[in-house]
Motif scaffolding. Sequence first.
Motif, mmCIF file in Angstrom:
data_model
loop_
_atom_site.group_PDB
_atom_site.id
_atom_site.type_symbol
_atom_site.label_atom_id
_atom_site.label_comp_id
_atom_site.label_asym_id
_atom_site.label_seq_id
_atom_site.Cartn_x
_atom_site.Cartn_y
_atom_site.Cartn_z
ATOM 1 N N GLN A 28 -0.507 -2.192 -7.241
ATOM 2 C CA GLN A 28 -1.178 -1.044 -6.635
ATOM 3 C C GLN A 28 -1.829 -0.113 -7.656
ATOM 4 O OE1 GLN A 28 0.903 0.785 -3.113
ATOM 5 N NE2 GLN A 28 2.554 -0.602 -3.672
ATOM 6 N N LEU A 34 -7.409 -0.592 3.274
ATOM 7 C CA LEU A 34 -5.988 -0.321 3.083
ATOM 8 C C LEU A 34 -5.284 0.029 4.388
ATOM 9 C CD1 LEU A 34 -6.319 1.770 -0.200
ATOM 10 C CD2 LEU A 34 -5.352 -0.518 -0.013
ATOM 11 N N THR A 74 0.800 -1.228 0.000
ATOM 12 C CA THR A 74 0.000 0.000 0.000
ATOM 13 C C THR A 74 0.829 1.273 0.000
ATOM 14 O OG1 THR A 74 -0.089 -0.010 2.432
ATOM 15 C CG2 THR A 74 -1.880 -1.142 1.269
#
Length: 854
Positions: free
Chosen positions: A87, A278, A32
Motif C-alpha cells: 500500500q 480503491l 486498502t
Amino acid sequence: MADKILLIDGHSILNRAFYGLPPLTNGKGFHTNAIYGFITILLKTIEEEKPSYLTVAFDRSEPTFRHKMYKEYKGTRKPMPEELREQVPVMKEVLQAMGITVVEQAGLEADDIIGTLARRCSSADKEVVVLSGDKDLLQLATDTVKIKIPKTSKGQTTIEEYYAKDVKDKYQVTPSEFIDVKALMGDSSDNIPGLPGVGEKTATKIIATYQSIENAYAHRAEVKPPRASKMLDERYDLAVLSKELATINVTADFPFELEGAKLNNIFTEEAYVYFQDLQFKNLLPKFTVAPIVNDIAKKFRVITDEKEIQTALANLKNDCFGVAYQKDIGFAISDQGEAFAVPLNNPMTEMLLLPYFVQALSKPGKFCAFDVKKLLKFHGVPRDKSWFDVSLAAYLLNPLKNDYTFQDVAQEHLDLVIDEQDPELLLCYEAYTVSNAKEILRKKLKETQMDELYDTVEMPLVFTLEDMEEAGIKVDAITLKEYGDKLALGIEQLQAEIYAETGEEFNINSPKQMGEILFDKLGLPHGKKTKTGYSTAAGVLEKLAPEYPVVSKILEYRQLAKLKSTYADGLANYIGSDGRIHGTFNQTITATGRISSTEPNLQNIPIRMELGRLIRKVFIPEPGYTFVDADYSQIELRILAHYSGDEQLISAYKEAEDIHRLTAAKVFHVPFEEVTELQRRNAKAVNFGIVYGISAHGLSEDLSITRKEAQEYIENYFQTYPGIKKFLDGQVEKAKADGYVTTLFHRRRPVPELKSSNFNLRSFGERVAMNAPIQGTAADIMKIAMIQVNEAIKSAGLKSRLLLQVHDELLIEAYESEVEQVKEILHQHMERAVTLEVPLVIDIGIGHNWYEAK
C-alpha cells in the motif's frame, strides 16, 4: 494570523491506520485499509487545522542510519507486513494525485525531514502542526510548533496535542530533555539501545533532576537507583550513542519550496479515479468532479405517461436490453446507452404499468439483468430466451466478495462510481450498467476459461433454482409444533439438572455467567480468560465434557436451544398460505461454488445428532406423492481419486471396495478382514480430513489421540496413497504461483491468503488450495446433475418435481406412480453427470417424510 503548514509523518500514520482498521480490499485483492485510514485521518486533520500548506514525509524504502554503529541494532525492527508494504507506493501516488507534496530523501528518515521543515517554517514565521503516531517527535514541540499524536482506545481514535508546555506538563521534562529520556530507556522498535535495566520512570526521574545525560554522567555517583548509576558509569558511550540516535536532525540539506506545498483543492479528477479503483465509496461524494457519471445521467429519464411508455417500448432497437426492477420503486430499461425508468410507487401505478414491463421482457432479443431469477417470478416472462445474468458473471470472476451489487460491477468493470440517491435514476444506472457490462464480462469469462462454466452450468441453473423455489416444500405444522414441545421439555429438564449440579440458578445463555460458574465456582481446568470473561466456546467445553457431566449437559442444552429457536420456532414463520416453505437458493455466496439457501437455511440442519435429524420428519410430500432422496456416495473422495490419479484409490473405487476399511487396513497395518469398527471410524476421519488439508493437531483433536499418533496416521496415509500427497502439494504450489486454483470445470478460487504475513492465514490458504478444487468440482457436478434431473422430469411430462438440494443430496417429490421413473432419472443423470476415473454412485431412499427418505 500566521500561515500554517501541516507536516505529516507518512509511514507512521500509514502504519497506525493499517493496524487500527480491519482488513479491507478493493474487490480485486489489493489491500486498502492503511490508505483508507490515512486519508480519513488526513481529512479530519485538514478540517480541524485548516492549513495553508501541506507536506507528507516518507522514509526511503531502504533503512537509513544516523550513526555508523546504528547497524548493530538493526535486527530488532520487525519487517513490514506484505499487506502494508504493497500500500505504501499507492499511498504516495494517491497523495500526488490529490496535489499534496510528498517528500522523501536518500539518507534521511521522515522525522529528519519533518524536523528540518518544522525548523525552517517556524523560522519563517509560519505556524507548524506535525501529525505523527511517533512520540519521538515531541522533541520538536515549541511555542509555535504543535505535535498531534493519534491515540486509539477501545476502537475510538482521539488526537493528543502538544506544545512545549504540554510536553513538560505530561512528561516532567522539556522537549529537548525528552531526547535524553528516550536515549536512557531505549526503544527496540526504533533501534535505540538505551541503558540496560533503565526504564521510562527511572530515565524520566534522572533527566528531570539533571536535565541531560552529560550532566547526569557528571553526577553519576549521586544518580539513583544504584543500578542506573552503575550503568551510566560503565556504559556512558552507549548512552551517548543512544542520544545521537534519538535526536532528530533539524538542519538536514534537501530542496523544498514552500509555495510548492500550497494546499489547494485535493478532490481532483486524478484523485477521483484512484478513489474509484480503491472503492472508497463514502468518500466520493466529497468530489465535485464526476464527468463520466454526469454525461451518462443526461441520457436517463423518468416517464409516467402511459402513452410515452408504450412509445418507448415500441422504439427499443438494441439486441441486448438492460433491465432492472425494484419492488415498490419501479422498473427501468436501457437501450443503446440510454435508459428510462417507470415508477411503480403505489398499488394503482403498479397495477396499471407493471404489465408493460412484463410485455417488454417478452419481446424478442437478448436481455441482461443483475438478478435474472428475480425477474422470472413475473408470470408470463419466457424462460427460453437468451438471458445474461451480470451478477453470476461478476461472481465467477471474483467469488471472494461477501455480496454483489450492480454498483460494484459498475465500478470494477466500467470504472463508473454510482452514488445516486434518487431511486428511479438508480434503476436507470442499474439497467445501463448491466447492458454495458455484458460484453466486458463475457470477454473476461473467456479469458479465464469460465465462459463454458457460465453458459452450461451457472446460467441454466438459474431456471432450475427458480423451479425449486416456486415448488417449495410442504411442512406438517402439527408435527413441527410437537417437535418444538418435545425440545422445550428437554431444555427445561436439562436446565433443572444443570442448576442442581452447579448449586445455583444462572443464565445458561450468558457466556460470562457460565464462565464464572464453571471456572471460578466449580474450579474446572482449561479456563481461558478474555477481556469479557472466560471463554465458553464449543471447543473449550468439548474438551471438558468427557470428564464433567455438567459440561456435557450444557452442550446438549445449547444444541436443543438452537434447534428450537432456529427450526422448531423459526420454520413456522416461513410457512406460506399453501402450507409450503418457498425458500431462496443462492448461487453467489460461497467461494467454492456451492449453493446456499436462505429464508430459511435448510442446509445447516444438524444431522450429526438424532434429535437434529428428527426435524426432517416435519417435511412431507403432498397426498398422492412420496419423497425420493438421492445422495452422492463419497463424491469428494472420488474426485480426489480422479485428480490425484492414485492407482490404489482408483482401484478400490473401481472394485467397489469399502474405502474406509481398506484405508484402515493400510494405515494400521492389519488384514482387511480384521479391521475393527474403531479403526474404520478413525480411517474415515483421516480420509475426509485429508480432503480438507487436516493437520496433525486437527486430527488429534477429532480422534482424541496424541498429536504424534495423528502425525503417524497422516504419514501412513500418504505412504498408502502417494498420488494424493503429490496432488495436494502440487495444488499449493500452483496456488502460490498463479494466485488461484481451479475445479475440473475451470471455476477459479483465488487464494490471496497465501501471500499473508500471518502464519495462521497462510496455513488456511494452503488448506484452501488443497480443498477448493475438490469441493468446487463436487459443487459443479451437483449443479450439472440438478439441471439435467430437472429438465428430464419436465421433458418427460411428469408430475414429480425437484424440491431441494442440500450438499450432495437431491430431494424429489415424486408422484407415486412415477417413483421408478424418477429413480431411473436420478441414476442416469447424477451418476453420469461427468466422467471420472472412478464411478460416481448415488444412494436412493424413499419415504413418507424427509427423515424416512434419507
